[in-house]
Scaffold this motif. Structure first.
Motif, PDB file in Angstrom:
ATOM      1  N   TYR A  24     117.900  39.445  42.732  1.00  0.00           N
ATOM      2  CA  TYR A  24     119.320  39.493  43.088  1.00  0.00           C
ATOM      3  C   TYR A  24     119.921  40.862  42.748  1.00  0.00           C
ATOM      4  O   TYR A  24     120.750  41.400  43.498  1.00  0.00           O
ATOM      5  CB  TYR A  24     120.086  38.391  42.352  1.00  0.00           C
ATOM      6  CG  TYR A  24     119.744  36.999  42.799  1.00  0.00           C
ATOM      7  CD1 TYR A  24     120.015  36.581  44.111  1.00  0.00           C
ATOM      8  CD2 TYR A  24     119.153  36.099  41.917  1.00  0.00           C
ATOM      9  CE1 TYR A  24     119.692  35.286  44.514  1.00  0.00           C
ATOM     10  CE2 TYR A  24     118.825  34.808  42.322  1.00  0.00           C
ATOM     11  CZ  TYR A  24     119.104  34.403  43.625  1.00  0.00           C
ATOM     12  OH  TYR A  24     118.781  33.141  44.030  1.00  0.00           O
ATOM     13  N   ILE A  25     119.490  41.408  41.621  1.00  0.00           N
ATOM     14  CA  ILE A  25     119.991  42.729  41.227  1.00  0.00           C
ATOM     15  C   ILE A  25     119.572  43.785  42.240  1.00  0.00           C
ATOM     16  O   ILE A  25     120.382  44.619  42.676  1.00  0.00           O
ATOM     17  CB  ILE A  25     119.475  43.092  39.819  1.00  0.00           C
ATOM     18  CG1 ILE A  25     120.012  42.114  38.778  1.00  0.00           C
ATOM     19  CG2 ILE A  25     119.872  44.517  39.446  1.00  0.00           C
ATOM     20  CD1 ILE A  25     119.471  42.328  37.376  1.00  0.00           C
ATOM     21  N   SER A  28     121.494  43.372  45.432  1.00  0.00           N
ATOM     22  CA  SER A  28     122.871  43.833  45.261  1.00  0.00           C
ATOM     23  C   SER A  28     122.949  45.361  45.316  1.00  0.00           C
ATOM     24  O   SER A  28     123.842  45.930  45.957  1.00  0.00           O
ATOM     25  CB  SER A  28     123.419  43.331  43.928  1.00  0.00           C
ATOM     26  OG  SER A  28     124.710  43.822  43.702  1.00  0.00           O
ATOM     27  N   PHE A  31     122.335  46.419  48.953  1.00  0.00           N
ATOM     28  CA  PHE A  31     123.433  46.023  49.830  1.00  0.00           C
ATOM     29  C   PHE A  31     124.632  46.967  49.671  1.00  0.00           C
ATOM     30  O   PHE A  31     125.159  47.497  50.658  1.00  0.00           O
ATOM     31  CB  PHE A  31     123.842  44.584  49.518  1.00  0.00           C
ATOM     32  CG  PHE A  31     125.048  44.127  50.281  1.00  0.00           C
ATOM     33  CD1 PHE A  31     124.950  43.787  51.621  1.00  0.00           C
ATOM     34  CD2 PHE A  31     126.290  44.056  49.658  1.00  0.00           C
ATOM     35  CE1 PHE A  31     126.066  43.376  52.331  1.00  0.00           C
ATOM     36  CE2 PHE A  31     127.407  43.646  50.352  1.00  0.00           C
ATOM     37  CZ  PHE A  31     127.301  43.303  51.698  1.00  0.00           C
ATOM     38  N   PHE A  32     125.047  47.211  48.420  1.00  0.00           N
ATOM     39  CA  PHE A  32     126.224  48.048  48.209  1.00  0.00           C
ATOM     40  C   PHE A  32     125.932  49.526  48.472  1.00  0.00           C
ATOM     41  O   PHE A  32     126.824  50.271  48.877  1.00  0.00           O
ATOM     42  CB  PHE A  32     126.772  47.842  46.798  1.00  0.00           C
ATOM     43  CG  PHE A  32     127.545  46.570  46.644  1.00  0.00           C
ATOM     44  CD1 PHE A  32     128.824  46.456  47.165  1.00  0.00           C
ATOM     45  CD2 PHE A  32     126.986  45.472  46.017  1.00  0.00           C
ATOM     46  CE1 PHE A  32     129.540  45.274  47.045  1.00  0.00           C
ATOM     47  CE2 PHE A  32     127.701  44.288  45.892  1.00  0.00           C
ATOM     48  CZ  PHE A  32     128.974  44.185  46.405  1.00  0.00           C
ATOM     49  N   GLY A 300     126.746  48.128  42.710  1.00  0.00           N
ATOM     50  CA  GLY A 300     125.976  46.893  42.874  1.00  0.00           C
ATOM     51  C   GLY A 300     125.295  46.468  41.583  1.00  0.00           C
ATOM     52  O   GLY A 300     125.257  45.273  41.248  1.00  0.00           O
ATOM     53  N   LEU A 303     128.028  45.184  39.130  1.00  0.00           N
ATOM     54  CA  LEU A 303     128.554  43.900  39.598  1.00  0.00           C
ATOM     55  C   LEU A 303     127.552  42.773  39.362  1.00  0.00           C
ATOM     56  O   LEU A 303     127.917  41.678  38.901  1.00  0.00           O
ATOM     57  CB  LEU A 303     128.908  43.995  41.075  1.00  0.00           C
ATOM     58  CG  LEU A 303     129.523  42.737  41.701  1.00  0.00           C
ATOM     59  CD1 LEU A 303     130.855  42.409  41.047  1.00  0.00           C
ATOM     60  CD2 LEU A 303     129.688  42.910  43.213  1.00  0.00           C
ATOM     61  N   SER A 304     126.273  43.025  39.667  1.00  0.00           N
ATOM     62  CA  SER A 304     125.265  41.983  39.478  1.00  0.00           C
ATOM     63  C   SER A 304     125.077  41.652  38.001  1.00  0.00           C
ATOM     64  O   SER A 304     124.933  40.478  37.621  1.00  0.00           O
ATOM     65  CB  SER A 304     123.937  42.434  40.101  1.00  0.00           C
ATOM     66  OG  SER A 304     123.475  43.642  39.504  1.00  0.00           O
TER      67      SER A 304
END
Length: 332
Positions: A24-25, A28, A31-32, A300, A303-304
């Motif tokens: 997930y990290i 993220s 993605f960002f 990202g 945030l993660s």
């Protein structure tokens, strides 16, 4: 006694949670990074920055021949004002961003690449949906103030101007430098004119005083043909000394007045030393793809990490709350 179970989060728990959610990290971060890069390349308005380097002048003493005007105490007593000189760059940042200076820049005209001659105010307010003239003026002034920046170095000042195109950035900076040079010449002219007028008044005052002292000496000599007493001799020496001092002041002020006349008539506009002329930028300085990717990746990542920690504390708190409910005694 209460059978409440307290859960404590250890560093090992946090590390294990990060390992379990590492994908997930990574997602993220990717993605960002992509979002920031797309925004930077396709949605962000480009800004181009033109630069010019202005050399700081040294504090030069005003010396002509064997006469040093700056260190002479008699001159300093009569003319104590300092010459306003933008070539020393002390006043430059505050003057360039003043409303009066900005308004003069906005009224300047430049010739664009298509041979279209327009003033800077029209260029800045073109295609802007502002109907009120006062709002247009305020918009143009604030935009230009934000666009002008300075970097103060040991021996120079770097003047920077931002614009929406490379051509405009370079032309804006050229206009600003021309305006600074003309304003500097105007400052010098006004200061020299004031100094010259003040010196002329002082010369007239000293001249009248000198004539008065000479008249007193002449009258004294007529009245005292023979100077044979100590008091008369002391009075005679005092009058001679006063005349000598006034003659010295008169001669030096006259030389200083002649010097100011020469300076006033020989003022040159280009008193600033421009080391690097305004450059035409090749790339938009605010469209750096690598920096956008790094900023997006950091955003990202942070945030993660925040979401994982938040979810971890929430789960533990929820588990602790459920255990409390399970161990509570029924109330009848």
């Amino acid at each position: 006694m209460s059978n409440t179970v307290l859960y404590k989060i250890t560093i090992l728990d946090i590390f294990s949670e990060f390992v379990l959610r590492i994908h997930y990290i990574i997602l993220s971060i990717l993605f960002f990074s992509m979002i920031f890069a797309i925004h930077n390349q396709f949605f962000k308005d480009p800004l181009y920055e033109s630069k010019a380097t202005i050399l700081k002048s040294n504090e030069v003493r005003l010396v002509k021949g064997n006469f040093d005007f700056e260190s002479n105490s008699l001159i300093e007593n009569f003319t104590s004002d300092q010459m306003a000189d933008l070539s020393r760059l002390k006043l430059l940042p505050s003057i360039v961003k003043s409303d009066v200076f900005i308004e003069r820049i906005l009224n300047r005209e430049i010739i664009l690449s298509n041979n279209d001659k327009r003033n800077i105010f029209e260029i800045l307010t073109k295609d802007k949906k502002i109907s009120n003239d006062i709002e247009k003026i305020n918009f143009a002034k604030n935009f230009l103030k934000r666009s002008i920046n300075f970097t103060d170095k040991e021996f120079s000042i770097v003047l920077k101007v931002n614009a929406e195109s490379a051509e405009l950035a370079q032309k804006f900076l050229n206009i600003i430098i021309i305006e600074i040079i003309e304003l500097n010449a105007l400052f010098k002219q006004n200061t020299l004119r004031n100094k010259r007028n003040t010196s002329a008044q002082k010369i007239q005052f000293v001249k009248e005083n000198l004539l008065s002292q000479e008249l007193k000496l002449e009258t004294f000599l007529k009245q005292n043909i023979s100077i044979d007493s100590p008091s008369l001799l002391q009075r005679y020496e005092s009058l001679k000394r006063e005349i000598g001092v006034n003659k010295e002041i008169y001669m030096q002020l006259s030389k200083y007045y002649d010097y100011l006349n020469v300076e006033f008539n020989s003022i040159v506009k280009n008193s600033l030393i421009i080391l690097d002329q305004p450059s035409k930028p090749l790339f938009a300085y605010n469209k750096n793809l690598n920096q956008s990717i790094i900023r997006g990746g950091l955003f990202g990542l942070i945030l993660s990490i925040f979401i994982i920690l938040l979810s971890l504390f929430y789960i533990v708190d929820r588990s602790s709350s459920d255990k409390d409910k399970f161990h509570q005694k029924p109330i009848f």
